[in-house]
Design a protein around this motif. Structure first.
Motif, mmCIF file in Angstrom:
data_model
loop_
_atom_site.group_PDB
_atom_site.id
_atom_site.type_symbol
_atom_site.label_atom_id
_atom_site.label_comp_id
_atom_site.label_asym_id
_atom_site.label_seq_id
_atom_site.Cartn_x
_atom_site.Cartn_y
_atom_site.Cartn_z
ATOM 1 N N LEU A 37 42.998 30.914 36.073
ATOM 2 C CA LEU A 37 44.017 31.435 36.647
ATOM 3 C C LEU A 37 45.011 32.029 35.353
ATOM 4 O O LEU A 37 45.471 33.201 35.432
ATOM 5 C CB LEU A 37 45.102 30.445 37.352
ATOM 6 N N LEU A 63 43.054 35.504 34.551
ATOM 7 C CA LEU A 63 43.327 36.420 35.745
ATOM 8 C C LEU A 63 44.595 36.965 35.834
ATOM 9 O O LEU A 63 44.876 38.019 36.163
ATOM 10 C CB LEU A 63 42.526 35.880 37.123
ATOM 11 N N ILE A 64 45.723 35.947 35.748
ATOM 12 C CA ILE A 64 46.844 36.453 35.986
ATOM 13 C C ILE A 64 47.478 37.426 35.011
ATOM 14 O O ILE A 64 48.232 38.400 35.480
ATOM 15 C CB ILE A 64 47.995 35.062 35.819
ATOM 16 N N VAL A 84 46.762 41.012 36.709
ATOM 17 C CA VAL A 84 47.410 41.117 37.912
ATOM 18 C C VAL A 84 48.973 41.000 38.112
ATOM 19 O O VAL A 84 49.432 40.974 39.042
ATOM 20 C CB VAL A 84 46.639 40.154 39.187
ATOM 21 N N LYS A 85 49.401 40.738 36.930
ATOM 22 C CA LYS A 85 50.970 40.294 36.838
ATOM 23 C C LYS A 85 51.632 41.603 37.405
ATOM 24 O O LYS A 85 52.842 41.225 37.794
ATOM 25 C CB LYS A 85 51.254 39.999 35.679
ATOM 26 N N ILE A 135 50.581 41.418 41.910
ATOM 27 C CA ILE A 135 50.590 40.104 42.365
ATOM 28 C C ILE A 135 51.601 39.987 43.430
ATOM 29 O O ILE A 135 52.845 40.250 43.302
ATOM 30 C CB ILE A 135 50.249 38.813 41.575
ATOM 31 N N TYR A 144 50.390 34.762 47.546
ATOM 32 C CA TYR A 144 49.597 33.888 46.782
ATOM 33 C C TYR A 144 49.575 32.477 47.109
ATOM 34 O O TYR A 144 48.907 31.649 47.304
ATOM 35 C CB TYR A 144 49.757 34.264 45.461
ATOM 36 N N ARG A 188 42.090 31.521 46.744
ATOM 37 C CA ARG A 188 43.089 31.900 45.574
ATOM 38 C C ARG A 188 42.385 32.813 44.468
ATOM 39 O O ARG A 188 42.829 33.933 44.258
ATOM 40 C CB ARG A 188 43.580 30.863 45.076
ATOM 41 N N TYR A 202 41.174 36.384 45.923
ATOM 42 C CA TYR A 202 42.610 37.201 46.108
ATOM 43 C C TYR A 202 42.847 37.813 44.683
ATOM 44 O O TYR A 202 42.994 38.981 44.301
ATOM 45 C CB TYR A 202 43.880 36.547 46.590
ATOM 46 N N LEU A 203 42.961 36.895 43.520
ATOM 47 C CA LEU A 203 42.952 37.389 42.144
ATOM 48 C C LEU A 203 41.871 38.367 41.724
ATOM 49 O O LEU A 203 42.189 39.483 41.087
ATOM 50 C CB LEU A 203 42.935 36.300 41.359
#
Length: 447
Positions: free
Chosen positions: A276, A279-280, A283-284, A287, A292, A301, A304-305
Protein backbone atom coordinates in the motif's frame (compact mmCIF):
# COMPACT_ATOMS: atom_id res chain seq x y z
CA UNK A 1 8.85 8.98 -40.72
CA UNK A 2 5.25 9.83 -41.54
CA UNK A 3 2.04 8.34 -40.18
CA UNK A 4 0.45 7.45 -43.50
CA UNK A 5 3.38 5.16 -44.33
CA UNK A 6 3.70 3.85 -40.77
CA UNK A 7 0.04 2.76 -40.67
CA UNK A 8 0.57 0.29 -43.50
CA UNK A 9 -2.04 -2.42 -44.03
CA UNK A 10 0.27 -4.30 -46.41
CA UNK A 11 0.96 -7.98 -45.66
CA UNK A 12 3.73 -10.38 -46.57
CA UNK A 13 3.41 -11.36 -50.23
CA UNK A 14 1.36 -8.31 -51.26
CA UNK A 15 2.54 -6.61 -54.44
CA UNK A 16 0.70 -3.34 -53.86
CA UNK A 17 -0.74 -1.14 -51.13
CA UNK A 18 -3.90 -1.82 -49.17
CA UNK A 19 -5.75 1.46 -48.74
CA UNK A 20 -7.42 2.25 -45.43
CA UNK A 21 -10.27 4.06 -47.15
CA UNK A 22 -11.18 0.83 -48.99
CA UNK A 23 -11.29 -1.31 -45.82
CA UNK A 24 -14.43 -3.11 -44.71
CA UNK A 25 -15.27 -1.43 -41.39
CA UNK A 26 -16.79 -4.67 -40.09
CA UNK A 27 -13.54 -6.58 -40.74
CA UNK A 28 -10.73 -4.06 -40.47
CA UNK A 29 -7.26 -5.36 -41.35
CA UNK A 30 -5.70 -4.36 -38.02
CA UNK A 31 -8.46 -6.24 -36.19
CA UNK A 32 -7.82 -9.27 -38.40
CA UNK A 33 -4.26 -9.21 -37.02
CA UNK A 34 -5.59 -9.55 -33.48
CA UNK A 35 -7.86 -12.44 -34.47
CA UNK A 36 -5.08 -14.32 -36.24
CA UNK A 37 -2.85 -14.07 -33.17
CA UNK A 38 -5.63 -15.18 -30.80
CA UNK A 39 -6.33 -18.31 -32.89
CA UNK A 40 -2.67 -19.27 -33.36
CA UNK A 41 -1.20 -22.34 -31.66
CA UNK A 42 1.79 -20.30 -30.47
CA UNK A 43 -0.50 -17.90 -28.62
CA UNK A 44 -2.51 -20.71 -27.03
CA UNK A 45 0.69 -22.21 -25.65
CA UNK A 46 1.16 -19.10 -23.50
CA UNK A 47 -1.55 -20.43 -21.17
CA UNK A 48 1.06 -22.80 -19.72
CA UNK A 49 4.14 -20.59 -19.81
CA UNK A 50 5.69 -18.79 -16.89
CA UNK A 51 5.11 -15.11 -16.22
CA UNK A 52 6.60 -14.96 -12.71
CA UNK A 53 6.18 -18.29 -10.89
CA UNK A 54 7.16 -21.33 -13.03
CA UNK A 55 4.83 -24.35 -12.91
CA UNK A 56 2.61 -22.61 -10.35
CA UNK A 57 -0.53 -24.40 -9.23
CA UNK A 58 -2.28 -21.36 -7.72
CA UNK A 59 -4.96 -19.47 -9.63
CA UNK A 60 -3.64 -16.16 -8.28
CA UNK A 61 -0.64 -16.19 -10.56
CA UNK A 62 -0.53 -14.80 -14.10
CA UNK A 63 0.67 -16.92 -17.00
CA UNK A 64 2.15 -15.47 -20.16
CA UNK A 65 -1.32 -15.74 -21.69
CA UNK A 66 -3.16 -13.70 -19.05
CA UNK A 67 -0.26 -11.25 -18.99
CA UNK A 68 -0.41 -10.85 -22.79
CA UNK A 69 -4.18 -10.31 -22.75
CA UNK A 70 -3.81 -7.63 -20.08
CA UNK A 71 -0.96 -5.94 -21.96
CA UNK A 72 -3.16 -5.88 -25.07
CA UNK A 73 -5.96 -4.17 -23.13
CA UNK A 74 -3.58 -1.52 -21.80
CA UNK A 75 -2.03 -1.20 -25.25
CA UNK A 76 -5.44 -0.64 -26.85
CA UNK A 77 -6.14 2.20 -24.40
CA UNK A 78 -2.73 3.76 -25.04
CA UNK A 79 -3.22 3.47 -28.80
CA UNK A 80 -6.69 5.00 -28.81
CA UNK A 81 -5.69 7.92 -26.61
CA UNK A 82 -2.63 8.63 -28.75
CA UNK A 83 -4.66 8.06 -31.93
CA UNK A 84 -7.15 10.71 -30.88
CA UNK A 85 -4.33 13.24 -30.51
CA UNK A 86 -2.67 12.22 -33.80
CA UNK A 87 -5.90 12.48 -35.80
CA UNK A 88 -6.53 15.92 -34.29
CA UNK A 89 -3.00 17.04 -35.20
CA UNK A 90 -3.03 15.53 -38.72
CA UNK A 91 -6.69 15.63 -39.83
CA UNK A 92 -5.76 14.58 -43.39
CA UNK A 93 -5.14 11.06 -42.06
CA UNK A 94 -8.87 10.75 -41.49
CA UNK A 95 -10.22 13.09 -44.14
CA UNK A 96 -8.08 11.82 -47.03
CA UNK A 97 -7.01 8.32 -46.05
CA UNK A 98 -9.82 7.19 -43.75
CA UNK A 99 -7.75 6.38 -40.66
CA UNK A 100 -9.61 6.46 -37.35
CA UNK A 101 -8.60 6.93 -33.73
CA UNK A 102 -9.38 3.28 -33.00
CA UNK A 103 -6.98 2.09 -35.72
CA UNK A 104 -4.09 3.06 -33.46
CA UNK A 105 -5.66 1.12 -30.62
CA UNK A 106 -6.18 -1.95 -32.81
CA UNK A 107 -2.56 -1.94 -34.01
CA UNK A 108 -1.07 -1.55 -30.53
CA UNK A 109 -3.49 -4.12 -29.07
CA UNK A 110 -2.51 -6.72 -31.68
CA UNK A 111 1.23 -6.10 -31.31
CA UNK A 112 0.88 -6.16 -27.52
CA UNK A 113 -1.04 -9.42 -27.68
CA UNK A 114 1.89 -10.98 -29.56
CA UNK A 115 4.71 -9.35 -27.60
CA UNK A 116 5.63 -12.54 -25.68
CA UNK A 117 4.69 -15.09 -28.34
CA UNK A 118 8.31 -16.10 -28.92
CA UNK A 119 9.32 -16.51 -25.28
CA UNK A 120 10.58 -19.98 -24.29
CA UNK A 121 9.29 -22.01 -21.33
CA UNK A 122 10.26 -20.98 -17.79
CA UNK A 123 10.35 -17.23 -18.33
CA UNK A 124 13.47 -15.22 -19.09
CA UNK A 125 15.62 -17.98 -17.57
CA UNK A 126 14.48 -20.05 -20.57
CA UNK A 127 16.19 -17.60 -22.93
CA UNK A 128 19.36 -17.78 -20.84
CA UNK A 129 19.24 -21.59 -20.76
CA UNK A 130 19.13 -21.74 -24.57
CA UNK A 131 21.92 -19.18 -24.92
CA UNK A 132 24.15 -20.90 -22.39
CA UNK A 133 23.73 -24.29 -24.06
CA UNK A 134 25.76 -22.75 -26.89
CA UNK A 135 28.01 -20.28 -25.05
CA UNK A 136 29.22 -22.56 -22.20
CA UNK A 137 27.43 -25.88 -22.79
CA UNK A 138 27.61 -28.76 -25.22
CA UNK A 139 26.67 -26.49 -28.11
CA UNK A 140 30.05 -24.71 -27.99
CA UNK A 141 31.33 -27.20 -30.57
CA UNK A 142 29.29 -25.53 -33.33
CA UNK A 143 30.86 -22.07 -33.02
CA UNK A 144 33.56 -22.40 -35.68
CA UNK A 145 31.02 -23.49 -38.31
CA UNK A 146 28.86 -20.35 -37.97
CA UNK A 147 29.23 -16.68 -38.83
CA UNK A 148 29.64 -14.22 -35.97
CA UNK A 149 26.05 -13.02 -36.29
CA UNK A 150 24.63 -16.54 -36.49
CA UNK A 151 26.57 -17.49 -33.36
CA UNK A 152 25.38 -14.35 -31.55
CA UNK A 153 21.76 -15.22 -32.40
CA UNK A 154 22.25 -18.51 -30.54
CA UNK A 155 24.30 -17.47 -27.51
CA UNK A 156 22.01 -14.47 -26.93
CA UNK A 157 18.78 -16.28 -27.85
CA UNK A 158 16.13 -13.58 -27.82
CA UNK A 159 12.38 -14.03 -27.37
CA UNK A 160 11.63 -10.89 -29.38
CA UNK A 161 13.51 -12.19 -32.42
CA UNK A 162 11.91 -15.60 -31.97
CA UNK A 163 8.51 -13.91 -31.84
CA UNK A 164 9.16 -12.15 -35.14
CA UNK A 165 10.01 -15.55 -36.61
CA UNK A 166 6.84 -17.13 -35.16
CA UNK A 167 4.71 -14.43 -36.75
CA UNK A 168 6.34 -14.53 -40.20
CA UNK A 169 8.31 -17.70 -41.00
CA UNK A 170 6.96 -19.83 -43.81
CA UNK A 171 6.67 -23.61 -43.94
CA UNK A 172 5.30 -25.81 -46.76
CA UNK A 173 1.78 -24.71 -47.57
CA UNK A 174 1.81 -21.88 -45.00
CA UNK A 175 3.48 -18.88 -46.58
CA UNK A 176 4.32 -16.03 -44.22
CA UNK A 177 2.80 -17.72 -41.14
CA UNK A 178 0.17 -15.29 -39.74
CA UNK A 179 0.72 -12.62 -42.42
CA UNK A 180 0.09 -9.68 -40.14
CA UNK A 181 -0.09 -6.10 -41.40
CA UNK A 182 3.22 -4.25 -41.59
CA UNK A 183 1.92 -1.66 -39.12
CA UNK A 184 1.35 -4.34 -36.48
CA UNK A 185 4.74 -5.90 -37.18
CA UNK A 186 6.36 -2.47 -36.87
CA UNK A 187 4.70 -1.91 -33.51
CA UNK A 188 5.82 -5.39 -32.44
CA UNK A 189 9.50 -4.67 -33.25
CA UNK A 190 10.76 -3.10 -30.02
CA UNK A 191 14.39 -3.76 -30.98
CA UNK A 192 14.68 -3.29 -34.76
CA UNK A 193 18.27 -4.51 -35.15
CA UNK A 194 20.26 -7.72 -35.62
CA UNK A 195 22.24 -9.38 -32.84
CA UNK A 196 25.55 -7.70 -33.70
CA UNK A 197 26.81 -5.17 -32.87
CA UNK A 198 25.58 -5.87 -29.35
CA UNK A 199 24.24 -2.77 -27.55
CA UNK A 200 26.14 -0.35 -29.82
CA UNK A 201 24.47 2.71 -28.25
CA UNK A 202 22.38 3.65 -25.21
CA UNK A 203 19.34 4.03 -27.48
CA UNK A 204 16.49 1.91 -26.07
CA UNK A 205 16.03 0.42 -29.56
CA UNK A 206 19.56 -1.07 -29.34
CA UNK A 207 19.06 -2.73 -25.94
CA UNK A 208 18.37 -6.17 -27.48
CA UNK A 209 17.85 -7.49 -31.00
CA UNK A 210 14.68 -8.16 -32.95
CA UNK A 211 15.31 -10.71 -35.72
CA UNK A 212 17.41 -13.76 -36.53
CA UNK A 213 19.64 -13.90 -39.60
CA UNK A 214 17.06 -16.16 -41.27
CA UNK A 215 14.49 -13.34 -41.10
CA UNK A 216 16.78 -10.46 -42.07
CA UNK A 217 15.47 -9.94 -45.62
CA UNK A 218 11.82 -9.77 -44.62
CA UNK A 219 12.60 -7.59 -41.61
CA UNK A 220 14.33 -5.09 -43.91
CA UNK A 221 11.37 -5.21 -46.30
CA UNK A 222 8.91 -4.34 -43.51
CA UNK A 223 11.04 -1.55 -42.06
CA UNK A 224 11.87 -0.01 -45.44
CA UNK A 225 8.28 -0.17 -46.70
CA UNK A 226 7.11 1.86 -43.69
CA UNK A 227 9.92 4.40 -43.97
CA UNK A 228 11.56 3.49 -40.67
CA UNK A 229 14.88 5.30 -40.26
CA UNK A 230 18.03 3.22 -40.76
CA UNK A 231 20.61 3.90 -38.05
CA UNK A 232 23.40 1.44 -38.85
CA UNK A 233 26.08 1.54 -41.53
CA UNK A 234 27.94 -0.98 -43.68
CA UNK A 235 26.79 -4.58 -43.34
CA UNK A 236 24.99 -3.99 -40.03
CA UNK A 237 21.20 -3.70 -40.07
CA UNK A 238 19.24 -1.56 -37.64
CA UNK A 239 16.46 1.02 -37.55
CA UNK A 240 14.91 3.57 -35.27
CA UNK A 241 11.67 2.33 -33.77
CA UNK A 242 8.23 2.44 -35.30
CA UNK A 243 6.51 5.03 -33.05
CA UNK A 244 3.80 2.62 -31.89
CA UNK A 245 6.48 0.24 -30.56
CA UNK A 246 6.94 2.74 -27.74
CA UNK A 247 3.32 2.18 -26.74
CA UNK A 248 3.65 -1.62 -26.85
CA UNK A 249 6.69 -1.36 -24.60
CA UNK A 250 4.87 1.02 -22.23
CA UNK A 251 1.90 -1.36 -22.00
CA UNK A 252 4.24 -4.20 -21.07
CA UNK A 253 6.18 -2.05 -18.59
CA UNK A 254 2.98 -0.91 -16.89
CA UNK A 255 1.55 -4.42 -16.61
CA UNK A 256 4.60 -6.25 -15.33
CA UNK A 257 5.40 -3.45 -12.86
CA UNK A 258 1.93 -3.36 -11.32
CA UNK A 259 0.47 -6.82 -11.96
CA UNK A 260 3.57 -8.86 -11.06
CA UNK A 261 3.59 -6.80 -7.85
CA UNK A 262 -0.07 -7.70 -7.31
CA UNK A 263 0.78 -11.40 -7.79
CA UNK A 264 3.47 -11.07 -5.14
CA UNK A 265 1.02 -9.50 -2.72
CA UNK A 266 -1.63 -12.16 -3.28
CA UNK A 267 0.97 -14.91 -2.82
CA UNK A 268 2.12 -13.38 0.46
CA UNK A 269 5.60 -12.56 -0.91
CA UNK A 270 4.96 -8.85 -0.35
CA UNK A 271 3.05 -7.66 2.71
CA UNK A 272 -0.12 -5.68 2.10
CA UNK A 273 0.96 -2.77 4.29
CA UNK A 274 4.26 -2.56 2.43
CA UNK A 275 2.47 -2.72 -0.91
CA UNK A 276 0.00 0.00 0.00
CA UNK A 277 2.84 2.34 0.83
CA UNK A 278 4.12 2.06 -2.76
CA UNK A 279 0.81 1.92 -4.65
CA UNK A 280 -0.69 4.92 -2.85
CA UNK A 281 2.06 7.09 -4.36
CA UNK A 282 0.75 6.28 -7.83
CA UNK A 283 -2.94 6.90 -7.09
CA UNK A 284 -2.98 9.75 -4.58
CA UNK A 285 -4.57 12.10 -7.15
CA UNK A 286 -7.36 9.70 -8.17
CA UNK A 287 -8.23 7.55 -5.16
CA UNK A 288 -11.74 7.75 -3.70
CA UNK A 289 -10.88 7.36 -0.02
CA UNK A 290 -14.44 6.73 1.09
CA UNK A 291 -14.87 3.94 -1.47
CA UNK A 292 -11.52 2.44 -0.54
CA UNK A 293 -12.53 2.24 3.13
CA UNK A 294 -15.57 0.11 2.24
CA UNK A 295 -13.39 -2.64 0.71
CA UNK A 296 -13.09 -5.43 3.25
CA UNK A 297 -10.71 -7.95 1.63
CA UNK A 298 -7.06 -7.62 0.71
CA UNK A 299 -7.82 -8.85 -2.81
CA UNK A 300 -10.45 -6.13 -3.36
CA UNK A 301 -8.24 -3.38 -1.91
CA UNK A 302 -5.25 -4.35 -4.04
CA UNK A 303 -7.44 -4.77 -7.14
CA UNK A 304 -8.87 -1.26 -6.71
CA UNK A 305 -5.43 0.30 -6.28
CA UNK A 306 -4.06 -1.71 -9.22
CA UNK A 307 -6.76 -0.38 -11.54
CA UNK A 308 -6.13 3.21 -10.47
CA UNK A 309 -2.36 2.80 -10.76
CA UNK A 310 -2.61 1.44 -14.29
CA UNK A 311 -4.90 4.35 -15.23
CA UNK A 312 -2.38 6.87 -13.86
CA UNK A 313 0.48 5.28 -15.79
CA UNK A 314 -1.53 5.08 -19.03
CA UNK A 315 -2.38 8.77 -18.94
CA UNK A 316 1.19 9.70 -18.13
CA UNK A 317 2.62 7.56 -20.96
CA UNK A 318 0.23 9.17 -23.45
CA UNK A 319 1.34 12.62 -22.26
CA UNK A 320 5.02 11.74 -22.72
CA UNK A 321 4.36 10.30 -26.21
CA UNK A 322 2.34 13.28 -27.43
CA UNK A 323 4.87 15.79 -26.10
CA UNK A 324 7.69 13.97 -27.90
CA UNK A 325 5.83 12.84 -31.03
CA UNK A 326 7.92 14.87 -33.46
CA UNK A 327 11.18 13.66 -31.94
CA UNK A 328 9.88 10.09 -32.13
CA UNK A 329 8.97 10.50 -35.82
CA UNK A 330 12.45 11.87 -36.48
CA UNK A 331 14.13 8.95 -34.71
CA UNK A 332 15.41 11.22 -31.94
CA UNK A 333 13.81 9.75 -28.83
CA UNK A 334 16.22 7.10 -27.47
CA UNK A 335 14.20 6.38 -24.31
CA UNK A 336 11.34 4.21 -23.14
CA UNK A 337 8.23 6.30 -22.39
CA UNK A 338 8.39 5.17 -18.76
CA UNK A 339 11.95 6.53 -18.53
CA UNK A 340 10.43 9.99 -18.82
CA UNK A 341 7.40 9.29 -16.64
CA UNK A 342 6.72 11.50 -13.65
CA UNK A 343 6.15 8.20 -11.83
CA UNK A 344 9.53 6.70 -12.77
CA UNK A 345 10.87 6.76 -9.20
CA UNK A 346 7.73 5.04 -7.90
CA UNK A 347 7.89 2.38 -10.65
CA UNK A 348 11.56 1.77 -9.94
CA UNK A 349 10.80 1.30 -6.23
CA UNK A 350 8.07 -1.25 -7.01
CA UNK A 351 10.35 -3.16 -9.41
CA UNK A 352 13.11 -3.31 -6.78
CA UNK A 353 10.68 -4.84 -4.29
CA UNK A 354 9.45 -7.31 -6.93
CA UNK A 355 13.02 -8.36 -7.78
CA UNK A 356 13.89 -8.93 -4.14
CA UNK A 357 10.67 -10.55 -2.89
CA UNK A 358 9.21 -12.20 -6.02
CA UNK A 359 11.67 -12.78 -8.87
CA UNK A 360 14.40 -13.91 -6.46
CA UNK A 361 12.13 -15.85 -4.12
CA UNK A 362 13.13 -19.44 -3.32
CA UNK A 363 10.15 -20.87 -5.23
CA UNK A 364 11.10 -19.02 -8.42
CA UNK A 365 14.81 -19.87 -8.15
CA UNK A 366 14.20 -23.58 -7.50
CA UNK A 367 11.91 -23.90 -10.52
CA UNK A 368 14.23 -21.90 -12.78
CA UNK A 369 17.01 -24.36 -11.90
CA UNK A 370 14.76 -27.22 -12.98
CA UNK A 371 13.91 -25.27 -16.16
CA UNK A 372 17.60 -24.93 -17.07
CA UNK A 373 18.13 -28.67 -16.86
CA UNK A 374 14.98 -29.41 -18.86
CA UNK A 375 15.74 -26.99 -21.70
CA UNK A 376 19.41 -27.89 -22.06
CA UNK A 377 18.63 -31.63 -22.05
CA UNK A 378 15.97 -31.22 -24.74
CA UNK A 379 18.24 -29.07 -26.89
CA UNK A 380 21.06 -31.57 -26.71
CA UNK A 381 18.96 -34.64 -27.52
CA UNK A 382 17.01 -33.09 -30.39
CA UNK A 383 19.97 -31.21 -31.93
CA UNK A 384 22.14 -34.32 -31.84
CA UNK A 385 19.42 -36.45 -33.46
CA UNK A 386 18.54 -33.79 -36.05
CA UNK A 387 22.19 -33.34 -37.08
CA UNK A 388 22.91 -37.06 -37.08
CA UNK A 389 20.00 -37.61 -39.46
CA UNK A 390 21.28 -34.90 -41.80
CA UNK A 391 24.81 -36.37 -41.74
CA UNK A 392 23.54 -39.89 -42.44
CA UNK A 393 24.61 -41.40 -39.12
CA UNK A 394 21.29 -41.52 -37.29
CA UNK A 395 21.02 -44.21 -34.62
CA UNK A 396 17.82 -46.00 -33.66
CA UNK A 397 17.75 -43.83 -30.52
CA UNK A 398 18.02 -40.69 -32.68
CA UNK A 399 15.12 -41.92 -34.80
CA UNK A 400 13.01 -42.43 -31.70
CA UNK A 401 13.86 -38.96 -30.43
CA UNK A 402 12.87 -37.39 -33.76
CA UNK A 403 9.53 -39.23 -33.71
CA UNK A 404 8.68 -37.03 -30.70
CA UNK A 405 8.91 -33.93 -32.91
CA UNK A 406 5.49 -32.63 -33.96
CA UNK A 407 4.74 -33.15 -37.64
CA UNK A 408 5.15 -29.49 -38.55
CA UNK A 409 8.76 -29.58 -37.30
CA UNK A 410 9.76 -32.43 -39.64
CA UNK A 411 11.51 -30.15 -42.11
CA UNK A 412 14.75 -30.54 -44.05
CA UNK A 413 17.38 -27.93 -43.13
CA UNK A 414 20.55 -28.00 -45.24
CA UNK A 415 22.33 -25.28 -43.26
CA UNK A 416 23.77 -26.00 -39.77
CA UNK A 417 22.66 -22.61 -38.40
CA UNK A 418 19.12 -23.23 -39.63
CA UNK A 419 19.10 -26.72 -38.08
CA UNK A 420 20.25 -25.39 -34.71
CA UNK A 421 17.77 -22.53 -34.83
CA UNK A 422 14.98 -24.90 -35.89
CA UNK A 423 15.41 -27.01 -32.76
CA UNK A 424 15.70 -23.88 -30.58
CA UNK A 425 12.46 -22.72 -32.15
CA UNK A 426 10.77 -26.05 -31.41
CA UNK A 427 11.89 -26.04 -27.76
CA UNK A 428 10.91 -22.39 -27.36
CA UNK A 429 7.34 -23.13 -28.43
CA UNK A 430 6.85 -25.84 -25.81
CA UNK A 431 4.75 -25.02 -22.79
CA UNK A 432 6.32 -25.41 -19.34
CA UNK A 433 4.28 -28.58 -18.82
CA UNK A 434 5.10 -30.10 -22.21
CA UNK A 435 8.79 -29.37 -21.78
CA UNK A 436 8.67 -31.15 -18.43
CA UNK A 437 6.83 -34.10 -20.00
CA UNK A 438 9.39 -34.42 -22.83
CA UNK A 439 12.19 -34.24 -20.26
CA UNK A 440 10.68 -36.98 -18.08
CA UNK A 441 10.20 -39.23 -21.10
CA UNK A 442 13.79 -38.81 -22.28
CA UNK A 443 15.45 -39.07 -18.87
CA UNK A 444 13.30 -42.06 -17.90
CA UNK A 445 14.49 -43.81 -21.03
CA UNK A 446 18.10 -43.22 -19.93
CA UNK A 447 17.69 -44.41 -16.34
Amino acid sequence: MNWEQLLSLKRQGDTGKRLRIEQDETRLGFEVDYDRIIFSAAFRSLQDKTQVIPLSKTDFVHTRLTHSLEVSVVGRSLGRLVGKKIIEKYPYLQEVHGYQMNDFGAIVAAASLAHDIGNPPFGHSGEKAIGEYFSIGKGQKYKDELTDKEWQDLIDFEGNANGFSVLNSSRPGVEGSLRLSFATLGAFMKYPKESLPKKPTRNIADKKYGFFQTDKAFFQEVASDMGMIANKTGDDIGFERHPLAYLVEAADDICYTIIDFEDGINLGLVSEDFALEYLIKLVKDSIDTSKYKTLETKEDRISYLRALAIGSLINDAVKVFVENEEAILNGQFPFALTDKSKYKAQMDDIIKISVKNIYQSREVIEKEIVGYQIIQTLLDKFITAFNNKFEGKMSNYDALILKMLPEKHHLEKENLYERLLHICHFVSLLTDGNALLFFKTITAAQS
